[in-house]
Design a protein around this motif. Sequence first.
Motif, PDB file in Angstrom:
ATOM      1  N   TYR A 130       0.825  -1.214   0.000  1.00  0.00           N
ATOM      2  CA  TYR A 130       0.000   0.000   0.000  1.00  0.00           C
ATOM      3  C   TYR A 130       0.855   1.259   0.000  1.00  0.00           C
ATOM      4  N   GLY A 131       0.314   2.332  -0.570  1.00  0.00           N
ATOM      5  CA  GLY A 131       0.965   3.632  -0.551  1.00  0.00           C
ATOM      6  C   GLY A 131       0.527   4.446   0.655  1.00  0.00           C
ATOM      7  N   LEU A 132       1.479   5.089   1.311  1.00  0.00           N
ATOM      8  CA  LEU A 132       1.198   5.879   2.507  1.00  0.00           C
ATOM      9  C   LEU A 132       1.109   7.372   2.242  1.00  0.00           C
ATOM     10  N   ASP A 133       1.518   7.828   1.066  1.00  0.00           N
ATOM     11  CA  ASP A 133       1.794   9.258   0.894  1.00  0.00           C
ATOM     12  C   ASP A 133       0.546  10.080   0.608  1.00  0.00           C
ATOM     13  N   VAL A 134       0.735  11.401   0.606  1.00  0.00           N
ATOM     14  CA  VAL A 134      -0.381  12.347   0.543  1.00  0.00           C
ATOM     15  C   VAL A 134      -0.594  12.917  -0.854  1.00  0.00           C
ATOM     16  N   TYR A 135       0.284  12.581  -1.784  1.00  0.00           N
ATOM     17  CA  TYR A 135       0.137  13.101  -3.141  1.00  0.00           C
ATOM     18  C   TYR A 135      -1.029  12.401  -3.852  1.00  0.00           C
ATOM     19  N   GLY A 217      -5.911  15.515   2.932  1.00  0.00           N
ATOM     20  CA  GLY A 217      -4.523  15.769   3.284  1.00  0.00           C
ATOM     21  C   GLY A 217      -3.801  16.582   2.239  1.00  0.00           C
ATOM     22  N   ALA A 218      -4.051  16.296   0.959  1.00  0.00           N
ATOM     23  CA  ALA A 218      -3.393  17.041  -0.110  1.00  0.00           C
ATOM     24  C   ALA A 218      -3.832  18.498  -0.123  1.00  0.00           C
ATOM     25  N   GLU A 219      -5.106  18.739   0.136  1.00  0.00           N
ATOM     26  CA  GLU A 219      -5.585  20.126   0.185  1.00  0.00           C
ATOM     27  C   GLU A 219      -4.843  20.897   1.271  1.00  0.00           C
ATOM     28  N   ARG A 220      -4.663  20.305   2.449  1.00  0.00           N
ATOM     29  CA  ARG A 220      -3.905  20.956   3.519  1.00  0.00           C
ATOM     30  C   ARG A 220      -2.435  21.081   3.143  1.00  0.00           C
ATOM     31  N   SER A 232       4.091  21.912   5.848  1.00  0.00           N
ATOM     32  CA  SER A 232       3.766  20.956   4.788  1.00  0.00           C
ATOM     33  C   SER A 232       4.430  19.605   5.066  1.00  0.00           C
ATOM     34  N   TRP A 233       5.674  19.628   5.549  1.00  0.00           N
ATOM     35  CA  TRP A 233       6.331  18.368   5.919  1.00  0.00           C
ATOM     36  C   TRP A 233       5.517  17.645   6.981  1.00  0.00           C
ATOM     37  N   ASN A 234       5.065  18.382   7.990  1.00  0.00           N
ATOM     38  CA  ASN A 234       4.327  17.764   9.091  1.00  0.00           C
ATOM     39  C   ASN A 234       2.981  17.218   8.632  1.00  0.00           C
ATOM     40  N   VAL A 235       2.294  17.954   7.744  1.00  0.00           N
ATOM     41  CA  VAL A 235       1.031  17.443   7.207  1.00  0.00           C
ATOM     42  C   VAL A 235       1.263  16.105   6.523  1.00  0.00           C
ATOM     43  N   ARG A 236       2.327  16.022   5.746  1.00  0.00           N
ATOM     44  CA  ARG A 236       2.618  14.796   4.995  1.00  0.00           C
ATOM     45  C   ARG A 236       2.933  13.627   5.927  1.00  0.00           C
ATOM     46  N   ASP A 237       3.797  13.839   6.923  1.00  0.00           N
ATOM     47  CA  ASP A 237       4.185  12.719   7.778  1.00  0.00           C
ATOM     48  C   ASP A 237       3.078  12.312   8.736  1.00  0.00           C
ATOM     49  N   ALA A 274      14.215  20.920  16.261  1.00  0.00           N
ATOM     50  CA  ALA A 274      14.426  22.342  16.526  1.00  0.00           C
ATOM     51  C   ALA A 274      13.780  23.211  15.454  1.00  0.00           C
ATOM     52  N   ALA A 275      13.598  22.656  14.254  1.00  0.00           N
ATOM     53  CA  ALA A 275      12.950  23.386  13.162  1.00  0.00           C
ATOM     54  C   ALA A 275      11.437  23.248  13.197  1.00  0.00           C
ATOM     55  N   GLY A 276      10.899  22.581  14.214  1.00  0.00           N
ATOM     56  CA  GLY A 276       9.451  22.429  14.336  1.00  0.00           C
ATOM     57  C   GLY A 276       8.879  21.295  13.530  1.00  0.00           C
ATOM     58  N   MET A 277       9.722  20.325  13.143  1.00  0.00           N
ATOM     59  CA  MET A 277       9.279  19.226  12.291  1.00  0.00           C
ATOM     60  C   MET A 277       9.138  17.942  13.100  1.00  0.00           C
ATOM     61  N   THR A 278       8.129  17.179  12.759  1.00  0.00           N
ATOM     62  CA  THR A 278       7.990  15.821  13.257  1.00  0.00           C
ATOM     63  C   THR A 278       8.184  14.878  12.077  1.00  0.00           C
ATOM     64  N   ASN A 279       8.105  13.579  12.311  1.00  0.00           N
ATOM     65  CA  ASN A 279       8.147  12.652  11.187  1.00  0.00           C
ATOM     66  C   ASN A 279       7.494  11.327  11.568  1.00  0.00           C
ATOM     67  N   LEU A 280       7.428  10.442  10.602  1.00  0.00           N
ATOM     68  CA  LEU A 280       6.721   9.176  10.771  1.00  0.00           C
ATOM     69  C   LEU A 280       7.327   8.339  11.888  1.00  0.00           C
ATOM     70  N   GLY A 281       8.665   8.271  11.960  1.00  0.00           N
ATOM     71  CA  GLY A 281       9.308   7.488  12.998  1.00  0.00           C
ATOM     72  C   GLY A 281       8.997   8.008  14.391  1.00  0.00           C
TER      73      GLY A 281
END
Length: 418
Positions: A130-135, A217-220, A232-237, A274-281
């Motif tokens: 399955y694909g996980l991404d927001v595109y 998700g893509a709209e956001r 945008s990075w955070n919305v995606r992850d 520190a840049a305000g980013m989260t991620n999947l891990g």
Amino acid sequence: MTTIDEVRRSALPLITADDLDPLLERVGDARFVLIGEASHGTHDFYVWRSDLTRRLIEEKGFTFVGVEGDWPDCERVNQAVTGDTDPFQALYSFERWPTFMWANEEVVDFCRWLRLWNAKLPPAERCGFYGLDVYSLWDSLRAVRRYAAAHLPEQMEAVTDALHCFESYGHDPQQYGLATRLVPDTCEDEVVNLLAAVRRTAPEDLGVRQNAEIVAGAERYYRAMVRGGPDSWNVRDVHMADTLDRLASMRGPKGIVWAHNTHVGDARATDMAAAGMTNLGQLARERHGDAAVLVGFGSHRGSVVAAKRWATQHHVMPVPPARPASLEALLHEADLPGGRALFVVPPGDRPMWYDEPMGHRAIGVVYHPERERWGNYVPTVVGRRYDAFIWLEHTKALHPLHGEPWGDVEPETYPSAV
């Protein structure tokens, strides 16, 4: 004891897939194993990731593979690996740039193995892809429209409203994002209504539910992208983490993830936090604790498939030796037997090098080897970023199935390149 000696003592042999035993012991009863890659274009990362995934499916009963790819494209692959058709054509037909991420010989080999594995099982027990991404905004919106026309005619108004709203901005989601920065009108209300309608009337249909979630998700994502910053990075992850949880609840409890190290490794162990980013891990650990195991990859030199600019033809490029004082340089200096090693991060007290900040190379789909000394390295505490790390001294480029197609489609990984 020197740091080099500590690294050598920490290294476990890695010659064949049988040498992954200590990592499978570390996985234990975990529900999620997130397997990274230091680039999207390296043969060796894909092959070892496939070897680990095969063993997790065979020996640990994992029930799905979720990848950093589009849901509609990966759904065609899923139908092949859980059915009776060769997955080659489904992978060959990937059109969104960079196609080489999934349309390559290495993924074909894995998916052919997965189809043979599944053929021995009843349909309800087969392992999906399955694909996980927001595109895939437009592909997903059209999929919802097709489903609604056949099964939910009473919801066609909500679907049509969303479709017409996006059509008014043309077929380029980036233009939609730019337009909403200049004019406050957006398609947010239409998308919210669409998502609510699908959640209410088709809650158990994973395909239509996921396509509706992608539209939202893509709209956001595209609205956030034009503003810059980490949003945008955070919305995606967050979308990928939500999709992983949705798959676990609807397609079986144990899932494997394939994505770049920058998504898989815990962001809190890098400068991303520190840049305000989260991620999947990070999200997987926060949501599931020890039930999530994170595995990273790295190499010292070799070759890679990447492009010089967005949406252009990919090429095989050299990967120069890692820059001094990096994680890759340290492991190279350790001169590990066979140029390969497995590191399983010990809990509690452990060698100091695991907790020392170092640069860790990250190659995206856009790559300039000549800029290695100024970019491509993420400050990392490796023992906190991953639960295990696979080291491959010398790596080579993967094998794409075809050149890049040309067309009016939004590129994957934009604008982060990973």
